[in-house]
Design a protein around this motif. Structure first.
Motif, PDB file in Angstrom:
ATOM      1  N   TYR A  38       0.834  -1.208   0.000  1.00 60.17           N
ATOM      2  CA  TYR A  38       0.000   0.000   0.000  1.00 60.17           C
ATOM      3  C   TYR A  38       0.866   1.255   0.000  1.00 60.17           C
ATOM      4  O   TYR A  38       0.521   2.265  -0.628  1.00 60.17           O
ATOM      5  N   ASP A  42       1.131   4.054  -3.272  1.00 61.91           N
ATOM      6  CA  ASP A  42       0.880   5.487  -3.132  1.00 61.91           C
ATOM      7  C   ASP A  42       2.146   6.298  -3.362  1.00 61.91           C
ATOM      8  O   ASP A  42       2.101   7.383  -3.951  1.00 61.91           O
ATOM      9  N   ASP A  75     -14.099   7.664   3.335  1.00 56.23           N
ATOM     10  CA  ASP A  75     -14.106   6.264   2.919  1.00 56.23           C
ATOM     11  C   ASP A  75     -13.234   5.441   3.875  1.00 56.23           C
ATOM     12  O   ASP A  75     -12.029   5.664   3.985  1.00 56.23           O
ATOM     13  N   ASP A  77     -12.214   2.271   3.801  1.00 56.23           N
ATOM     14  CA  ASP A  77     -11.173   1.444   3.171  1.00 56.23           C
ATOM     15  C   ASP A  77      -9.973   2.281   2.751  1.00 56.23           C
ATOM     16  O   ASP A  77      -8.822   1.849   2.883  1.00 56.23           O
ATOM     17  N   LYS A  78     -10.231   3.488   2.234  1.00 54.39           N
ATOM     18  CA  LYS A  78      -9.116   4.356   1.831  1.00 54.39           C
ATOM     19  C   LYS A  78      -8.321   4.791   3.051  1.00 54.39           C
ATOM     20  O   LYS A  78      -7.085   4.871   3.003  1.00 54.39           O
ATOM     21  N   ARG A  79      -9.040   5.093   4.144  1.00 60.15           N
ATOM     22  CA  ARG A  79      -8.334   5.465   5.396  1.00 60.15           C
ATOM     23  C   ARG A  79      -7.425   4.348   5.866  1.00 60.15           C
ATOM     24  O   ARG A  79      -6.308   4.574   6.324  1.00 60.15           O
ATOM     25  N   LYS A  81      -5.973   2.025   4.056  1.00 63.77           N
ATOM     26  CA  LYS A  81      -4.789   1.934   3.192  1.00 63.77           C
ATOM     27  C   LYS A  81      -3.749   2.980   3.578  1.00 63.77           C
ATOM     28  O   LYS A  81      -2.552   2.701   3.644  1.00 63.77           O
TER      29      LYS A  81
END
Length: 776
Positions: A38, A42, A75, A77-79, A81
């Motif tokens: 992850y 990014d 979100d 799930d984004k947090r 990640k």
């Protein structure tokens, strides 16, 4: 076989690498790669074809700021990640490193960077959201089986916070000046009520109680407890800081300096040989009897009496030279069995010839501790002397010596010299226990103030977890499940997977015991130094929650097996597992475990639990009798088999305080243990611990003693923390106009029901006005 001496050095914590590796269970091992993936996904969009360790500090700060902004997205799930990417940074960007040293170096660099950018505060907000996530809690409550997947977000957040706290807490010689400044700021922040109006530790305590009340069974308790322990250790200080605070406190109150540094004294001690087991004693007796029948002549009783009446302290120096140095520290080896008492003893053999000086080994002479005496002991001594010589007493007066013989004067002078060497904790506390005083807002004081409203809940929750993690506990349907953050989603299907999970579960429990034992000891020691009644209330809550039998139950096992347990897989420990290639695990390699002589965390836990038991029972007659009632002596004697000086010292202390209640026969048959107590435990003048003549050896009333103590504690709390509410310490206002003129806050609904209240309480109540005129 006799166990070897254990080369163990007690401290606040284990080595940093061990403390970091214990944060993760082996079941979490695949998540290291997930964190890396992850992050790299990014990071590539931010800095193409460059590695993290190649960026300048400003570029690194810029990227962390970007991650910080991304943490605020809605979100979930984004947090998660983004949080995993931050965790990878805190873990030391291990994919860019070649050695474990490099991983630790970059982990330290990144942690200070993350803290300076405000990551910890952002994580705290997310943690509070997760704690209050009722949907996750209700979902976990309904699940028949909870696994790692149910606590993913919490585990990631707690792991980052633990790495930040533990890394910043540990000082190194090459720390930069800005890092040292950040450490002090962070330490003050954690100990101050800056987070939601209370210290950070209180939020973690809330998680513990919520978990134990079955309202949040998915909370990863091991990580919570480790973070709670390290937070309190960081904010209030470890054992070395505690010793320094004692010294400063004594100087401030013009008390004599401490006679010794207890940490240094204990470290200088050597372990004694353990007492012999029952089988060894039987074999030894049989051999002795066979040898006596064949070789030894009978001896008249007169000869024995002559031998026994010899002064054991005569010619001490001569005997020292004649002793075999290997026997000088024999301590508590084989005990004399009462069944063998009628066998006639051979007179002692003639002493061996002196060896040449070159072979002589010099051992330090003298006892390790300076003797002490309590004020109560001086009062009792003077009361007895006055009754004997002048026929009356003067209560607690320890200064008036009129009419007493000269030797009594000398004795009192000696006792008072030793009594000046009381511990700073008692002196500082008792000086401030009367009247109002300015209370300094120290981290310990703020922690106590925050814990006070729910103190009993916190203590009970910690003991529930300790019971669930103890190796002697049997699984019950109603007991709490502490394995939520170690069990995988899919249970093992091969023997190798089952073995690995079994090791992981045992290791998980050991780490929980380690964290709770260290946390409780730390709280007891700091509260005792801060104010004696703060220590007493925590102690009493522990006693009422059955802490004494719980600790004895913990030790009622094969303690040697527990201390030498091999519940670890070195190749899976962090940071080894993220740097080196993973070898193929086999059943043989798992069974072999590591090559260490003992398990550091288990020996550390045992010593902590013994120290807690000592603190709970010291100078408490009724609690000492609980040790006797629960038959602790044989359990404690088995613990002496561990050849580690510090552990033996605290076992011997516990045996010493109950010796007078165990009876003459026990003392006669355990003379080697009695000798070890004399050698290793501090002497209290006028203490008849070995003879049973103490004034406290009386029928005990547990309830009366504890109720009297509780009353004093409640008065202290009321006076110190409820000054506005407590009428006992508020001046009485006798002026009618002043009283009627005071503004009284009334509830809103009172205005609506005022007329009804007036009719019911005033007008409809008959008043006997004549009664006021009658003479009472």
């Amino acid at each position: 076989m006799e166990s070897p001496n254990l080369e163990f050095e007690y401290g606040d914590t284990d080595a940093l690498t061990a403390e970091l590796s214990e944060l993760y269970s082996y079941t979490e091992e695949p998540e290291f790669a997930l964190n890396r993936d992850y992050f790299e996904e990014d990071f590539r969009s931010h800095a193409r074809d460059r590695r993290w360790i190649e960026l300048t500090v400003e570029e690194q700060r810029s990227y962390v700021m970007r991650l910080l902004d991304a943490l605020e997205v809605t979100d979930r799930d984004k947090r998660l990640k983004v949080a995993r990417a931050i965790l990878y940074l805190a873990q030391g960007v291990f994919d860019d490193c070649d050695t474990e040293v490099d991983v630790l170096h970059w982990s330290r660099h990144n942690v200070f960077l993350l803290y300076d950018m405000g990551i910890f505060t952002a994580l705290l907000e997310l943690l509070s959201m997760e704690i209050d996530n009722n949907q996750a809690c209700s979902s976990a409550v309904r699940k028949p089986a909870i696994s790692l997947a149910d606590s993913t977000e919490l585990r990631v957040l707690l792991s980052i916070m633990y790495l930040i706290v533990e890394t910043i807490r540990v000082q190194t010689e090459d720390d930069r000046p800005e890092w040292r400044a950040s450490r002090e700021v962070f330490k003050n922040e954690l100990g101050s009520p800056l987070y939601n109006g209370e210290p950070f530790a209180l939020l973690l305590f809330t998680m513990v109680t919520k978990f134990c009340s079955m309202n949040a069974p998915h909370f990863p308790m091991k990580k919570v407890l480790l973070l709670l322990w390290k937070t309190i250790l960081f904010t209030v200080g470890g054992f070395q800081e505690l010793q320094e605070m004692k010294v400063r406190g004594r100087e401030r109150l013009n008390l004599p300096p401490l006679p010794e540094d207890s940490i240094k004294v204990v470290r200088a001690m050597r372990a004694a040989s353990p007492p012999a087991s029952a089988m060894e004693l039987i074999e030894q007796q049989q051999q002795q009897k066979r040898g006596r029948r064949s070789r030894r002549p009978l001896v008249k009783q007169d000869s024995l009496d002559t031998y026994n009446e010899r002064d054991p302290f005569k010619n001490d120096d001569a005997r020292d030279e004649e002793e075999d140095p290997e026997d000088t520290d024999s301590g508590i080896e084989g005990e004399v069995d009462p069944l063998d008492r009628d066998v006639i003893i051979q007179p002692p053999p003639p002493p061996p010839p002196l060896r040449p000086p070159t072979e002589r080994v010099n051992f330090p002479k003298g006892l390790p501790w300076a003797p002490k005496v309590r004020e109560k002991d001086i009062e009792h001594f003077l009361e007895t002397s006055r009754n004997k010589f002048i026929g009356f007493t003067l209560g607690n007066d320890t200064d008036t010596l009129v009419g007493l013989p000269r030797p009594i004067h000398e004795s009192v002078k000696t006792l008072k010299q030793v009594s000046g060497e009381i511990t700073a904790s008692c002196s500082i506390s008792l000086i401030h226990s009367l009247g109002e005083e300015e209370v300094a807002e120290t981290p310990t004081e703020m922690l106590y103030l925050g814990m006070l409203p729910n103190l009993s809940q916190y203590v009970i929750a910690l003991l529930k977890l300790l019971l669930a993690a103890a190796p002697t506990s049997k699984a019950k349907t109603d007991s709490i499940n502490i394995l939520a953050d170690v069990l995988p989603e899919e249970m093992p299907i091969t023997v190798l997977q089952s073995m690995k999970l079994g090791i992981d579960v045992n290791r998980h429990k050991e780490i929980i015991v380690k964290a709770i034992s260290a946390l409780l000891l730390l709280l007891l020691k700091h509260f005792k130094l801060n104010h004696i009644y703060q220590f007493e209330i925590v102690s009493q809550h522990l006693v009422f929650a059955n802490c004494i039998p719980l600790i004895l139950k913990f030790f009622n096992q094969n303690i040697m097996s527990y201390i030498s347990a091999k519940n670890s897989i070195c190749v899976l420990d962090f940071p080894h597992c993220v740097v080196h290639e993973m070898p193929e695990l086999t059943a043989e390699s798992l069974e072999a475990g590591d090559s260490n002589q003992f398990c550091w965390r288990n020996l550390f836990s045992c010593i902590n639990l013994l120290r807690i038991l000592n603190k709970l029972t010291k100078w408490k007659h009724s609690r000492t009798m609980m040790l006797v009632v629960f038959k602790s002596a044989p359990i404690l004697k088995r613990a002496l088999k561990v050849k580690q000086a510090m552990m033996q010292l605290y076992v011997l202390k516990l045996l010493k305080i109950q010796t007078k209640y165990l009876g003459r026969q026990w003392r006669k048959s355990n003379m080697k243990t009695m000798s070890a107590i004399y050698q290793k435990v501090r002497h209290r003048l006028n203490d008849d611990w070995a003879y049973g003549n103490d004034i406290d050896a009386r029928p005990w009333d547990f309830q009366a003693e504890e109720c009297a103590l509780r009353e004093s504690i409640e008065k202290f709390n009321s006076r110190r923390y409820d000054r506005n509410k407590n009428g006992d310490f508020v001046p009485v206002d006798n002026c009618l106009q002043s009283v009627l003129g005071q503004r009284v806050e009334l509830p809103e609904d009172f205005h609506y029901s005022y007329e009804m209240w007036l009719e019911r309480e005033v007008f409809s109540q008959p008043i006997q006005w004549e009664g006021l005129l009658q003479n009472p």
